[in-house]
Design an enzyme around this catalytic site. Sequence first.
Site, mmCIF file in Angstrom:
data_model
loop_
_atom_site.group_PDB
_atom_site.id
_atom_site.type_symbol
_atom_site.label_atom_id
_atom_site.label_comp_id
_atom_site.label_asym_id
_atom_site.label_seq_id
_atom_site.Cartn_x
_atom_site.Cartn_y
_atom_site.Cartn_z
ATOM 1 N N CYS A 93 31.549 9.311 17.410
ATOM 2 C CA CYS A 93 31.514 9.766 18.797
ATOM 3 C C CYS A 93 32.856 10.376 19.237
ATOM 4 C CB CYS A 93 31.091 8.622 19.720
ATOM 5 S SG CYS A 93 30.488 9.175 21.342
ATOM 6 N N HIS A 191 26.092 5.288 16.911
ATOM 7 C CA HIS A 191 26.694 3.979 17.151
ATOM 8 C C HIS A 191 25.749 2.919 16.604
ATOM 9 C CE1 HIS A 191 29.974 5.224 19.826
ATOM 10 N NE2 HIS A 191 29.137 6.002 20.476
#
Length: 240
Positions: A93, A191
């Site tokens: 990310c 994630h």
Amino acid sequence: MELKIYHMYPDLLNLYGDLGNVTSLRQRCVWRGINVEIVGFSMNNEAPLEDGDLFFIGGGSDRGQNIVYSHLLNYSREMESLIEDGAPVLAICGGYQLLGEKYIDAEGNDVPGLGIFDYHTRSEEGRLIGNIIIKNSLGLSPETLVGFENHGGRTYHEHQPLGQVMVGYGNNGKDQEEGMVYQNCIGTYLHGPILPKNPHLADYLILKAMERKYGLKELSKLDDDREFSAHDKVLQLYAP
């Protein structure tokens, strides 16, 4: 045999349980009899990057990422050299975004990245949130990778993607691509954390590190029934 895993800025880049990625890498090495040292690289612990065998960069808040950028900019050339030399890197990310040229915020302002790769991320309306399933481009078996994404930025590039989106949004919600692969560097929005539910990807990173350091071509097999049970549960719930 031993590996030194660098956890980059664990005090600032630690969102969404991604510490579990480092835990997974360490444990899978320990099960194989590979000695592991975890180095928490930060402003207060500027360990030599060239000593690292495998690198993890997590996601963080905007404030955390700005602090990291200001500090890591001093080491951008070292990071670039390590990547070119084949050091495995997993960037999640914000860490993924940080490796690019810039982030364009909601006001149209350019927030510089490290410039290691020639891609950019743009803030666009709404967030891309939810479970995600991709078909990986690394030739791993099984071919699926599962995770959870939550990002407002959209990343655009022409590098090899980590995979094709089957469920979810990926890099930008438009081109059906997720992540980026260059040499042994992987950037992704997955994630979850990604590695405990995708042991084949964890082993890919470990093997690349062992190959680079020792010339090893194969890892001993582990019993991954629990890991793939978690992986398959996501497929059962969300796969088309």
